[in-house]
Write a protein that holds these residues in place. Sequence first.
Motif, PDB file in Angstrom:
ATOM      1  N   LYS A  10       0.840  -1.196   0.000  1.00 52.14           N
ATOM      2  CA  LYS A  10       0.000   0.000   0.000  1.00 52.14           C
ATOM      3  C   LYS A  10       0.872   1.241   0.000  1.00 52.14           C
ATOM      4  O   LYS A  10       1.768   1.385   0.818  1.00 52.14           O
ATOM      5  CB  LYS A  10      -0.910  -0.004   1.219  1.00 52.14           C
ATOM      6  CG  LYS A  10      -1.882   1.169   1.250  1.00 52.14           C
ATOM      7  CD  LYS A  10      -2.826   1.026   2.418  1.00 52.14           C
ATOM      8  CE  LYS A  10      -3.811   2.173   2.463  1.00 52.14           C
ATOM      9  NZ  LYS A  10      -4.723   2.078   3.583  1.00 52.14           N
ATOM     10  N   SER A 161      -3.512   3.398  -2.534  1.00 48.59           N
ATOM     11  CA  SER A 161      -3.799   2.314  -3.461  1.00 48.59           C
ATOM     12  C   SER A 161      -2.971   1.108  -3.065  1.00 48.59           C
ATOM     13  O   SER A 161      -1.965   1.226  -2.369  1.00 48.59           O
ATOM     14  CB  SER A 161      -3.481   2.723  -4.901  1.00 48.59           C
ATOM     15  OG  SER A 161      -2.096   3.030  -5.031  1.00 48.59           O
ATOM     16  N   LYS A 163      -2.742  -3.627  -3.175  1.00 50.80           N
ATOM     17  CA  LYS A 163      -3.332  -4.949  -3.328  1.00 50.80           C
ATOM     18  C   LYS A 163      -4.027  -5.332  -2.027  1.00 50.80           C
ATOM     19  O   LYS A 163      -3.478  -5.127  -0.944  1.00 50.80           O
ATOM     20  CB  LYS A 163      -2.258  -5.978  -3.638  1.00 50.80           C
ATOM     21  CG  LYS A 163      -1.478  -5.712  -4.915  1.00 50.80           C
ATOM     22  CD  LYS A 163      -2.295  -6.070  -6.141  1.00 50.80           C
ATOM     23  CE  LYS A 163      -1.446  -5.954  -7.396  1.00 50.80           C
ATOM     24  NZ  LYS A 163      -2.206  -6.325  -8.606  1.00 50.80           N
ATOM     25  N   SER A 176      -8.050  -8.183  -4.628  1.00 51.80           N
ATOM     26  CA  SER A 176      -8.419  -7.114  -5.552  1.00 51.80           C
ATOM     27  C   SER A 176      -7.374  -6.011  -5.517  1.00 51.80           C
ATOM     28  O   SER A 176      -6.513  -5.966  -4.639  1.00 51.80           O
ATOM     29  CB  SER A 176      -9.791  -6.533  -5.193  1.00 51.80           C
ATOM     30  OG  SER A 176      -9.753  -5.926  -3.912  1.00 51.80           O
ATOM     31  N   ASP A 177      -7.463  -5.122  -6.512  1.00 54.31           N
ATOM     32  CA  ASP A 177      -6.718  -3.870  -6.509  1.00 54.31           C
ATOM     33  C   ASP A 177      -7.649  -2.797  -5.965  1.00 54.31           C
ATOM     34  O   ASP A 177      -8.799  -2.686  -6.411  1.00 54.31           O
ATOM     35  CB  ASP A 177      -6.265  -3.491  -7.917  1.00 54.31           C
ATOM     36  CG  ASP A 177      -5.311  -4.514  -8.512  1.00 54.31           C
ATOM     37  OD1 ASP A 177      -4.568  -5.144  -7.740  1.00 54.31           O
ATOM     38  OD2 ASP A 177      -5.325  -4.675  -9.746  1.00 54.31           O
ATOM     39  N   SER A 178      -7.167  -2.004  -5.008  1.00 58.42           N
ATOM     40  CA  SER A 178      -8.025  -1.018  -4.354  1.00 58.42           C
ATOM     41  C   SER A 178      -7.432   0.376  -4.472  1.00 58.42           C
ATOM     42  O   SER A 178      -6.219   0.564  -4.378  1.00 58.42           O
ATOM     43  CB  SER A 178      -8.199  -1.373  -2.868  1.00 58.42           C
ATOM     44  OG  SER A 178      -9.070  -0.471  -2.236  1.00 58.42           O
ATOM     45  N   LYS A 179      -8.304   1.359  -4.672  1.00 60.36           N
ATOM     46  CA  LYS A 179      -7.901   2.765  -4.782  1.00 60.36           C
ATOM     47  C   LYS A 179      -8.879   3.606  -3.993  1.00 60.36           C
ATOM     48  O   LYS A 179     -10.090   3.452  -4.117  1.00 60.36           O
ATOM     49  CB  LYS A 179      -7.899   3.210  -6.239  1.00 60.36           C
ATOM     50  CG  LYS A 179      -7.470   4.655  -6.481  1.00 60.36           C
ATOM     51  CD  LYS A 179      -5.985   4.824  -6.293  1.00 60.36           C
ATOM     52  CE  LYS A 179      -5.482   6.157  -6.878  1.00 60.36           C
ATOM     53  NZ  LYS A 179      -6.064   7.339  -6.205  1.00 60.36           N
ATOM     54  N   ASN A 207     -12.558  -0.518  -6.524  1.00 63.48           N
ATOM     55  CA  ASN A 207     -11.948  -1.843  -6.490  1.00 63.48           C
ATOM     56  C   ASN A 207     -12.024  -2.449  -7.880  1.00 63.48           C
ATOM     57  O   ASN A 207     -13.098  -2.510  -8.481  1.00 63.48           O
ATOM     58  CB  ASN A 207     -12.667  -2.763  -5.490  1.00 63.48           C
ATOM     59  CG  ASN A 207     -12.163  -2.567  -4.083  1.00 63.48           C
ATOM     60  OD1 ASN A 207     -11.401  -1.653  -3.811  1.00 63.48           O
ATOM     61  ND2 ASN A 207     -12.589  -3.414  -3.183  1.00 63.48           N
TER      62      ASN A 207
END
Length: 214
Positions: A10, A161, A163, A176-179, A207
């Motif tokens: 992160k 942002s 993983k 997931s990929d998160s922002k 996401n």
Amino acid sequence: MKITNTLKGKSKEICSLLVYVIAATLITSPLAFAASPFQAGQGTVNTKFKSTADYASGCTNHNNTPTSCLNANSYDDLNGVSQGYINVSIYSSDYSYSSISCSGTAYAGIVSINPINGNTTVKATLNPSDPSCSNENWNAGPVTVDLSGTYTNDGNRYSSSGKVTQYFSGGTTYKSDSKEDSFQETFTGSITGFTTPFTGEVSAYRNTRREQVK
């Protein structure tokens, strides 16, 4: 349901330390919406999804009464169904309290946030007679919300942002990929029981590639 979240890799960009507390804040973590009452659908194993959630909240007269507070969010579950929730609460000078809340698919899209510049709109009508709504001590009739929020440009902005791995009770696991993008805002416009402008906070969560791996 017990949920454990692990965030790896992160990275954070913090323009300044954001210390801003508002009543009944809806979210404090980029993963909190997954554990909220608006639980996303579970989907099927090895199927990728994209999900979004936009949150807006704020109060007038933070240190005095009467005080009016707004909490609203729009999100989509992992079955692709758009949903929404909004609450308006008023604390009177005699310390009495009244509140109205509405939720469901009819309130999808009531909050819209541009995650790049923070520009926000909140639009909804809350009607005590609507079966999608509930209220406590609410005698003010329908409430129309038509607000625009703009980033106050004073440095109170937060972005992150990374993983994400989520472990649910029963052994279900998601990756997931998160922002996340959050902004301190000035709200203008009209809403029953409020004096504008007032300050608040908005958060946009995105996401992508959310996959059930177990």
